[in-house]
Design an enzyme around this catalytic site. Structure first.
Site, PDB file in Angstrom:
ATOM      1  N   SER A 124      49.648  50.251 -67.915  1.00 47.13           N
ATOM      2  CA  SER A 124      49.595  49.886 -69.333  1.00 47.13           C
ATOM      3  C   SER A 124      50.485  50.756 -70.219  1.00 47.13           C
ATOM      4  O   SER A 124      51.223  50.231 -71.055  1.00 47.13           O
ATOM      5  CB  SER A 124      48.150  49.919 -69.824  1.00 47.13           C
ATOM      6  OG  SER A 124      47.558  51.170 -69.568  1.00 47.13           O
TER       7      SER A 124
ATOM      8  N   CYS B 197      33.708  53.907 -61.183  1.00 51.76           N
ATOM      9  CA  CYS B 197      34.067  52.919 -60.169  1.00 51.76           C
ATOM     10  C   CYS B 197      33.063  52.877 -59.006  1.00 51.76           C
ATOM     11  O   CYS B 197      33.273  52.161 -58.034  1.00 51.76           O
ATOM     12  CB  CYS B 197      35.468  53.196 -59.640  1.00 51.76           C
ATOM     13  SG  CYS B 197      36.702  53.238 -60.955  1.00 51.76           S
TER      14      CYS B 197
ATOM     15  N   LYS C 215      50.254  53.535 -57.755  1.00 49.00           N
ATOM     16  CA  LYS C 215      49.922  53.335 -59.164  1.00 49.00           C
ATOM     17  C   LYS C 215      49.666  54.681 -59.814  1.00 49.00           C
ATOM     18  O   LYS C 215      48.882  55.441 -59.260  1.00 49.00           O
ATOM     19  CB  LYS C 215      48.677  52.447 -59.264  1.00 49.00           C
ATOM     20  CG  LYS C 215      48.255  52.126 -60.677  1.00 49.00           C
ATOM     21  CD  LYS C 215      46.987  51.287 -60.700  1.00 49.00           C
ATOM     22  CE  LYS C 215      46.608  50.987 -62.155  1.00 49.00           C
ATOM     23  NZ  LYS C 215      45.338  50.281 -62.266  1.00 49.00           N
TER      24      LYS C 215
ATOM     25  N   LYS D 216      46.413  55.788 -55.695  1.00 50.06           N
ATOM     26  CA  LYS D 216      46.156  55.587 -57.126  1.00 50.06           C
ATOM     27  C   LYS D 216      45.819  56.942 -57.732  1.00 50.06           C
ATOM     28  O   LYS D 216      44.867  57.602 -57.321  1.00 50.06           O
ATOM     29  CB  LYS D 216      45.004  54.613 -57.317  1.00 50.06           C
ATOM     30  CG  LYS D 216      44.681  54.352 -58.778  1.00 50.06           C
ATOM     31  CD  LYS D 216      43.558  53.341 -58.908  1.00 50.06           C
ATOM     32  CE  LYS D 216      43.209  53.078 -60.363  1.00 50.06           C
ATOM     33  NZ  LYS D 216      42.076  52.135 -60.483  1.00 50.06           N
TER      34      LYS D 216
ATOM     35  N   ARG E 278      37.744  60.406 -63.826  1.00 50.16           N
ATOM     36  CA  ARG E 278      37.800  59.792 -62.498  1.00 50.16           C
ATOM     37  C   ARG E 278      38.472  60.708 -61.471  1.00 50.16           C
ATOM     38  O   ARG E 278      38.886  60.262 -60.405  1.00 50.16           O
ATOM     39  CB  ARG E 278      38.538  58.455 -62.584  1.00 50.16           C
ATOM     40  CG  ARG E 278      37.818  57.430 -63.457  1.00 50.16           C
ATOM     41  CD  ARG E 278      38.237  56.007 -63.119  1.00 50.16           C
ATOM     42  NE  ARG E 278      37.369  55.034 -63.780  1.00 50.16           N
ATOM     43  CZ  ARG E 278      37.668  54.409 -64.915  1.00 50.16           C
ATOM     44  NH1 ARG E 278      38.820  54.621 -65.497  1.00 50.16           N
ATOM     45  NH2 ARG E 278      36.824  53.549 -65.437  1.00 50.16           N
TER      46      ARG E 278
ATOM     47  N   ARG F 181      42.293  50.909 -70.615  1.00 49.11           N
ATOM     48  CA  ARG F 181      40.833  51.091 -70.755  1.00 49.11           C
ATOM     49  C   ARG F 181      40.301  50.253 -71.906  1.00 49.11           C
ATOM     50  O   ARG F 181      39.178  49.781 -71.871  1.00 49.11           O
ATOM     51  CB  ARG F 181      40.526  52.563 -70.950  1.00 49.11           C
ATOM     52  CG  ARG F 181      41.099  53.361 -69.798  1.00 49.11           C
ATOM     53  CD  ARG F 181      40.124  54.359 -69.242  1.00 49.11           C
ATOM     54  NE  ARG F 181      40.609  54.806 -67.957  1.00 49.11           N
ATOM     55  CZ  ARG F 181      40.899  56.061 -67.653  1.00 49.11           C
ATOM     56  NH1 ARG F 181      40.722  56.998 -68.552  1.00 49.11           N
ATOM     57  NH2 ARG F 181      41.333  56.366 -66.455  1.00 49.11           N
TER      58      ARG F 181
ATOM     59  N   CYS G 132      34.079  49.414 -62.062  1.00 48.45           N
ATOM     60  CA  CYS G 132      34.004  50.131 -63.341  1.00 48.45           C
ATOM     61  C   CYS G 132      33.783  49.215 -64.541  1.00 48.45           C
ATOM     62  O   CYS G 132      33.019  49.542 -65.441  1.00 48.45           O
ATOM     63  CB  CYS G 132      35.238  51.005 -63.537  1.00 48.45           C
ATOM     64  SG  CYS G 132      36.797  50.205 -63.178  1.00 48.45           S
TER      65      CYS G 132
ATOM     66  N   GLU H 296      46.470  58.945 -47.622  1.00 45.35           N
ATOM     67  CA  GLU H 296      45.667  57.853 -48.183  1.00 45.35           C
ATOM     68  C   GLU H 296      46.209  56.495 -47.724  1.00 45.35           C
ATOM     69  O   GLU H 296      45.461  55.600 -47.357  1.00 45.35           O
ATOM     70  CB  GLU H 296      45.682  57.906 -49.722  1.00 45.35           C
ATOM     71  CG  GLU H 296      44.782  58.957 -50.325  1.00 45.35           C
ATOM     72  CD  GLU H 296      43.324  58.499 -50.410  1.00 45.35           C
ATOM     73  OE1 GLU H 296      43.003  57.435 -49.868  1.00 45.35           O
ATOM     74  OE2 GLU H 296      42.521  59.226 -51.009  1.00 45.35           O
TER      75      GLU H 296
ATOM     76  N   TYR I  54      52.918  43.875 -66.871  1.00 44.97           N
ATOM     77  CA  TYR I  54      52.461  43.062 -67.996  1.00 44.97           C
ATOM     78  C   TYR I  54      53.626  42.297 -68.613  1.00 44.97           C
ATOM     79  O   TYR I  54      53.422  41.380 -69.403  1.00 44.97           O
ATOM     80  CB  TYR I  54      51.788  43.960 -69.049  1.00 44.97           C
ATOM     81  CG  TYR I  54      50.585  44.670 -68.466  1.00 44.97           C
ATOM     82  CD1 TYR I  54      49.378  43.993 -68.309  1.00 44.97           C
ATOM     83  CD2 TYR I  54      50.669  45.983 -68.011  1.00 44.97           C
ATOM     84  CE1 TYR I  54      48.286  44.614 -67.728  1.00 44.97           C
ATOM     85  CE2 TYR I  54      49.572  46.617 -67.442  1.00 44.97           C
ATOM     86  CZ  TYR I  54      48.388  45.929 -67.298  1.00 44.97           C
ATOM     87  OH  TYR I  54      47.314  46.544 -66.712  1.00 44.97           O
TER      88      TYR I  54
HETATM   89 ZN   LIG Z   1      37.487  51.100 -61.280  1.00 48.37          ZN
END
Ligand SMILES: [Zn+2]
Length: 334
Positions: free
Chosen positions: A284, A136, A258, A205, A227, A215, A128, A243, A323
């Site tokens: 984030s 992506c 995530k 995800k 997405r 982003r 992406c 998954e 982070y």
């Molecule tokens: Zn991506």
């Protein structure tokens, strides 16, 4: 719910074991350790570039020299691993910057592995950031309707992971959510002789509003649509287990959930069901919300951050991508 016999009051008083810090530590069921931490870093070209990300105080887009400086500080603080994202100078519809031998991530990996050989370098494998449209995968438009092509995208993802491994990445981490990408990546790594390079898959995800500030950091906002045709629906837990099962069958060595804090049930089920090394990505907005509230004096940043990470561990996370990794490593030493 298990039916172990439980002592009854007044013979059993749970407060007995909460009387002192030492006693509480002795019976603590979950412990945070700096060894679990992964710090995400954003690489871009140039020299002495530190471009702040407004919505993520303390997070920057960094040129390789600055990235090395940041990674060195993190490593010294006790953070054992970084997760690299790249912001290329040019984007196109084939994401060619993602798998260029001299792409920004490949450069950063080589530099880090040369200067800090003991630091684990994990690379985010996605397209992406390198696509002009910000999706992506490869986009195919017919009758005005855009589709993200799954199978054609796999080749580019595999190529990207291969080029990261060639540059020296210790672990590759596909985050795209295309079906079958772990197998495609495993085959490509093996073909190139990187049979010992592990795959940490972003297995569950979710399409999440908690990615908002990222982003800006990765400059990867889709130019059209969203997405939701590839990332998961926040409503689905059983599908998340499928998954994860798929990725494990295809060769994932570690799996990720995530975002983290709003998905602790998924983390718990993934760890309980599969027992694989499991990562939680505190995304984030999880970071930004804490920073913003702390800046207003509404919460205790350190206490809230540590409690959140502890909750992820309690739910089943072995690996914590955050982070706040450097601060957390320092706090854990005190
Ligand atoms: Zn991506």
């Amino acid at each position: 719910m298990s039916l172990h016999p439980v002592g009854l009051f007044p013979a059993y008083r749970p407060r007995r074991l909460r009387q002192s810090p030492a006693l509480r530590r002795m019976v603590s069921e979950t412990r945070l350790s700096a060894a679990q931490l992964v710090l995400p870093l954003f690489a871009r070209s140039g020299r002495r570039v530190r471009r702040p990300i407004a919505a993520m105080p303390g997070v920057f887009q960094l040129s390789p020299d600055e990235l090395l400086r940041e990674a060195t500080l993190a490593h010294k603080a006790g953070v054992p691993a970084v997760l690299l994202f790249g912001i290329p100078d040019r984007k196109d519809t084939r994401a060619s910057g993602a798998y260029a031998a001299n792409g920004i991530v490949q450069q950063a990996v080589r530099l880090l592995k040369k200067e800090l050989p003991d630091l684990l370098v994990i690379t985010d494998v996605c397209l992406c950031e390198y696509m002009s449209h910000g999706h992506c995968g490869i986009v195919h438009t017919e009758h005005g309707r855009a589709q993200i092509l799954n199978d054609a995208t796999l080749k580019l993802l595999a190529r990207t992971a291969g080029s990261h491994a060639e540059a020296g990445a210790d672990i590759v981490a596909p985050s795209d959510m295309m079906d079958g990408r772990v197998r495609a990546i495993r085959e490509e790594l093996d073909r190139l002789g990187h049979t010992d390079t592990p795959i940490l898959s972003y297995a569950a995800k979710f399409a999440s509003a908690f990615y908002g500030p990222f982003r800006e950091a990765a400059e990867s906002t889709p130019k059209f649509g969203d997405r939701r045709s590839y990332q998961m629906d926040a409503a689905n837990a059983s599908e998340a287990l499928r998954e994860v099962a798929m990725d494990i069958q295809e060769g994932a060595d570690m799996v990720m959930v995530k975002p983290a804090l709003a998905y602790l049930d998924i983390l718990h089920r993934v760890k309980t069901e599969f027992g694989y090394p499991t990562a939680a990505y505190a995304v984030s907005a999880e970071y930004s919300m804490v920073k913003a509230a702390a800046a207003n004096g509404w919460i205790d940043e350190r206490a809230v951050t540590l409690e959140s990470l502890l909750a992820m561990c309690r739910a089943g996370a072995d690996i914590l991508i955050t982070y706040a990794a450097v601060d957390v490593a320092k706090w854990l030493k005190e």
